[in-house]
Design an enzyme around this catalytic site. Structure first.
Site, mmCIF file in Angstrom:
data_model
loop_
_atom_site.group_PDB
_atom_site.id
_atom_site.type_symbol
_atom_site.label_atom_id
_atom_site.label_comp_id
_atom_site.label_asym_id
_atom_site.label_seq_id
_atom_site.Cartn_x
_atom_site.Cartn_y
_atom_site.Cartn_z
ATOM 1 N N SER A 46 -4.020 12.678 -17.983
ATOM 2 C CA SER A 46 -4.445 11.610 -18.896
ATOM 3 C C SER A 46 -4.421 10.216 -18.283
ATOM 4 C CB SER A 46 -3.591 11.628 -20.170
ATOM 5 O OG SER A 46 -4.029 12.653 -21.038
ATOM 6 N N LYS A 81 -7.558 8.381 -18.693
ATOM 7 C CA LYS A 81 -7.875 7.521 -19.841
ATOM 8 C C LYS A 81 -7.781 6.037 -19.506
ATOM 9 C CE LYS A 81 -6.636 10.853 -23.459
ATOM 10 N NZ LYS A 81 -5.857 11.947 -22.863
ATOM 11 N N SER A 131 -2.458 8.671 -26.426
ATOM 12 C CA SER A 131 -3.144 9.520 -25.450
ATOM 13 C C SER A 131 -4.061 10.507 -26.152
ATOM 14 C CB SER A 131 -2.145 10.270 -24.551
ATOM 15 O OG SER A 131 -2.789 10.757 -23.391
ATOM 16 N N LYS A 187 0.348 4.052 -18.664
ATOM 17 C CA LYS A 187 -0.144 5.308 -19.211
ATOM 18 C C LYS A 187 0.646 6.478 -18.639
ATOM 19 C CE LYS A 187 -3.040 7.575 -21.745
ATOM 20 N NZ LYS A 187 -2.002 8.646 -21.885
#
Length: 273
Positions: A51, A54, A113, A215
Site C-alpha cells: 500500500s 497509495k 489505506s 503511509k
C-alpha cells in the site's frame, strides 16, 4: 578529552551495529530537502510496495488538484467497481451510488489505506482505473523512478507491480516538496466515515519524534512496509527525515525499524536493547 573520546566510540559503535537490528529486506533513510541519503540497505532491491503504492495514487490526485483540474470539495458518485474490494481488504465501506468528496476519499486512502477509496479516485480522476494507472506510471517516470512499474492504484499484488526503497525515496521527496498538504492527511490519528472509525495504521504517530506520516503497507508478497517522516525541530522550510522500510516480518518489526531509522535521522543515539 578521554571521556569525550569514549563517548564518541560508544556512539559510533551503536550507529554501526544498529543496522543489524533492523529486520527488513531493504530500507533507506534520507533528508527530504537535500536528498542526502543517511542510511540504506539493499535500497535497489525490487519488491512489491504494497500500500505504499497509495502514496503515488495520492500524488497523482494532488497534482490534479494543484493544476486546478480537480477540487478537494468536489462530490463524486461512488462507482460500482468498489464492489471489487474484498471483505478482508482495508476499506472505508463505500456504497455505490452514494456521494463522497475528493477530500474524504483522500483521507480514506491515506489514513484508512482504503482500497475502495483508491478505486473510486482512480475511476473518477482517470476515467477508469486503467487510464489512472497510466497517469501513475507517467508521474513515476517524471519523478525519476526508473526501477518501478505499477498496474493498480491499491498496491495489491499483481505481476509487473514493483518498486524499490530508493525509488520510493524519490516519490516521498517529491510529494513532500511539491504537495506538503499530503501531511495534513497522513498526520491524522484516525478517521470516521459514516459510522466506521479506523485508527491510522502508522503506530509512530503521536510519539515524541515529530512524526507526521506518511503511509504503511502490508500484503503477503511484500511483508510489512512503512514510509515514515518526522520534522526536524529547529529546521526552516519543512525539512524532514524520511525512512522507507520494505519487507519486515511483522507489524511490530516494521514499527521498530521505522523508529530506529527516524531516531538515527534526528541524531538520537539508539537505545540499548
Amino acid at each position: 578529552m578521554k571521556a569525550a573520546g569514549l563517548f564518541l566510540l560508544f556512539f559510533l559503535s551503536h550507529l554501526e551495529s544498529f543496522a543489524q537490528n533492523i529486520e527488513a529486506h531493504s530500507w533507506i533513510l534520507f533528508n527530504s530537502v537535500s536528498g542526502e541519503i543517511l542510511s540504506e540497505h539493499q535500497a535497489d532491491k525490487v519488491s512489491s510496495p504494497a500500500s505504499l503504492t497509495k502514496v503515488l495514487t495520492a500524488y497523482v490526485v494532488l497534482k490534479e488538484i494543484k493544476e486546478q483540474r480537480l477540487s478537494p470539495r468536489s462530490l463524486i458518485v461512488v462507482p460500482s467497481l468498489v464492489l471489487q474490494t474484498r471483505q478482508e481488504e482495508s476499506q472505508m465501506y463505500l456504497k455505490p451510488g452514494n456521494r463522497v468528496s475528493i477530500r474524504d476519499l483522500l483521507k480514506g486512502l491515506i489514513v484508512m489505506s482504503a482500497n475502495d477509496a483508491a478505486l473510486a479516485l482512480a475511476d473518477y480522476v482517470g476515467g477508469s482505473p486503467k487510464n489512472f494507472v497510466q497517469m501513475m506510471n507517467r508521474a513515476a517516470k517524471e519523478i525519476g523512478m526508473k526501477q518501478s512499474s505499477f498496474v493498480n492504484p491499491t498496491g495489491l499484488f499483481a505481476p509487473g507491480h514493483y518498486s524499490t526503497a530508493k525509488d520510493l525515496m524519490l516519490l516521498a521527496k517529491a510529494i513532500s516538496q511539491q504537495y506538503p498538504e499530503y501531511f495534513e492527511y497522513s498526520s491524522l490519528p484516525e478517521m470516521t466515515y459514516n459510522s466506521f472509525r479506523k485508527k491510522n495504521t502508522n503506530e509512530l504517530l503521536g510519539r515524541s519524534l515529530a512524526v507526521d506520516g506518511m503511509k504503511t503497507g502490508h500484503i503477503k508478497a511484500a511483508g510489512w512496509c512503512v514510509m515514515v517522516s518526522a520534522k526536524k525541530t529547529f529546521s526552516a522550510g519543512g525539512e524532514r527525515v524520511i525512512a522507507i522500510v520494505l519487507g519486515s516480518p511483522s507489524n511490530e518489526k516494521r514499527t521498530q525499524a521505522g523508529l530506529q531509522l527516524i531516531r538515527k535521522g534526528l541524531g538520537i543515539i539508539p537505545e540499548l536493547d
